[in-house]
Design a protein around this motif. Sequence first.
Motif, short mmCIF file in Angstrom:
data_model
loop_
_atom_site.label_atom_id
_atom_site.label_comp_id
_atom_site.label_asym_id
_atom_site.label_seq_id
_atom_site.Cartn_x
_atom_site.Cartn_y
_atom_site.Cartn_z
N THR A 16 34.16 30.17 -27.36
CA THR A 16 35.30 30.40 -28.23
C THR A 16 34.83 30.33 -29.67
OG1 THR A 16 36.85 29.44 -26.64
CG2 THR A 16 37.57 29.55 -28.93
N GLN A 24 42.77 30.41 -31.41
CA GLN A 24 43.11 29.23 -30.64
C GLN A 24 42.61 29.33 -29.21
OE1 GLN A 24 47.38 28.83 -30.01
NE2 GLN A 24 47.62 31.00 -30.47
N LEU A 26 43.70 27.42 -25.31
CA LEU A 26 44.63 26.55 -24.60
C LEU A 26 44.26 26.58 -23.13
CD1 LEU A 26 47.30 24.91 -24.20
CD2 LEU A 26 48.45 27.11 -24.00
N THR A 50 41.12 28.68 -19.16
CA THR A 50 42.28 29.25 -19.83
C THR A 50 42.92 30.30 -18.92
OG1 THR A 50 41.18 31.15 -20.89
CG2 THR A 50 40.99 29.01 -22.01
N THR A 78 45.05 18.88 -20.35
CA THR A 78 45.33 20.13 -21.03
C THR A 78 45.03 19.95 -22.51
OG1 THR A 78 47.07 20.66 -19.45
CG2 THR A 78 47.12 21.85 -21.54
N SER A 80 44.91 22.02 -26.44
CA SER A 80 45.21 23.13 -27.33
C SER A 80 44.45 22.89 -28.63
CB SER A 80 46.71 23.21 -27.61
OG SER A 80 46.98 24.10 -28.67
N VAL A 82 43.78 24.84 -32.29
CA VAL A 82 44.17 25.94 -33.17
C VAL A 82 43.44 25.79 -34.50
CG1 VAL A 82 46.08 27.09 -34.35
CG2 VAL A 82 46.46 26.03 -32.10
N ILE A 99 44.91 19.91 -32.97
CA ILE A 99 44.52 19.68 -31.58
C ILE A 99 45.59 18.84 -30.89
CG2 ILE A 99 42.74 18.74 -30.07
CD1 ILE A 99 40.80 19.04 -32.46
N LYS A 100 45.95 19.27 -29.69
CA LYS A 100 46.87 18.51 -28.85
C LYS A 100 46.22 18.34 -27.49
CE LYS A 100 50.98 20.56 -30.96
NZ LYS A 100 52.13 21.44 -30.71
N PRO A 106 52.64 21.06 -20.31
CA PRO A 106 52.48 22.20 -21.22
C PRO A 106 53.01 21.92 -22.61
CG PRO A 106 53.73 22.82 -19.24
CD PRO A 106 53.53 21.34 -19.20
N PHE A 107 52.42 22.55 -23.58
CA PHE A 107 52.84 22.37 -24.99
C PHE A 107 53.92 23.37 -25.33
CE2 PHE A 107 48.31 21.16 -24.85
CZ PHE A 107 48.47 19.83 -25.08
#
Length: 107
Positions: A16, A24, A26, A50, A78, A80, A82, A99-100, A106-107
């Motif tokens: 990535t 991003q 995820l 992903t 999980t 995420s 960005v 970042i999460k 799920p976000f």
Amino acid sequence: MNDFNWDDLPGSGSFTKFAEVGDQVLGTITDIRAGQDFNGNPCAVLDIETSNGPSIVTCAQANLKAQIKQLRPKVGQTISIVYARNEKAEKGTKKIFEIKVSDGIPF
């Protein structure tokens, strides 16, 4: 004859690249291993499954590296990531990430 086994290399998928603000990734973390940044310093490498297939994130950017170290994500969670914006830094510009991490929610 060459005895090199490509299957011994960790990770599979494309790297990535966070080239543009808004880029991003995820997905679900499938592996976490040690890697190196551009200066040879240690950093985390995340394999992420992903919706588009496997992806590899090398956490070499200073802000990304610091946040990942603080969040300490685990395989199965999980994540995420960005590329949110740029900020002025002492030696130019630095990338800022949002970042999460969650346990499959799920976000």
